[in-house]
Design a protein around this motif. Sequence first.
Motif: not given
Length: 296
Positions: A156-164, A170-177
């Motif tokens: 389990p991981a946060s969106a921030k960790a996955l984005a990194a 990319y900016s953090l918002s780009r990981v959500y789509p």
Amino acid sequence: MAATGLSRTTLNDLSRVTESLQMLAPSWSVWVLMTLAAQPLRYSEVKAKLALLADGQLHPKLGKLVDAGLVERTEHTPRHVTYGLTRRGADLMPVLPVLAAWGDTHLENPLVRNKATGELQPPQPVAVAQNIEDTIALISPRHSTPLVWALKARGPASAKALAAEVMPHYSLSRVYPPLRQVIDDGLAETTPAGDYQLSASGRALAPVYQALSAWAAGYPLAEATHSLWGQALTPSSSARSGPWLTTQSRLPAPPAVPAPGQMAKAPATPWQPGDLFSHPIPARPLAISPAGGPRR
């Protein structure tokens, strides 16, 4: 693609797998490869077996598979040219049942309405090649497989960790789509704490990635081990997805026609050459499942 939380060896492996998926992802590629699995064929013979593929589409498909090193074009005479699998293409054949088995088990088959009675009923059996292409379509989008691998490695991981890890530039918002995409596709889910984790269907992709990794690295499927996904295993006969289909007719099936010869350079699979052209293919476009599960 760069990811900061995975080892260099794993990153190289992931890169090979994603490149392999991109190579196989264009529609009809798997159909063409499976059509050529038994023996080399002339263009007209391939066309006859892939009747729903327009003439203008088949030639570039064959050309791209030749360029990818999966198909070879042999000119016997100016008027006699055949297409057949290369050794690399033949080595891919044992991998395909693994993808088909996952699709058969985890992709939804929505009920269809009987035209005569109006009642909902199970659809016709899905062709093996279509199961494979649907599975590839699910995991081949640019960030889908990297996100699945990161969730497998981290838990389990946060969106921030996955984005990194997956999208560090990319900016953090780009990981959500792409995260929403893997959730809609049933490969991941949210936790009560608001993090992300693999779903049961996502975890069940292990043999798919094991097999793709082994093939991409040039290892025999049954002998390869994977640091993240474990031991690569070929599917047992109990995992049979259906006949090994490569005919596109949606008319009533003709009598079964045994395919000549054995599948090139492939070990025994749950499908036998005599199954090759035994059933019609139901019309079944990809669609997002209303329940957010694995889709067709």
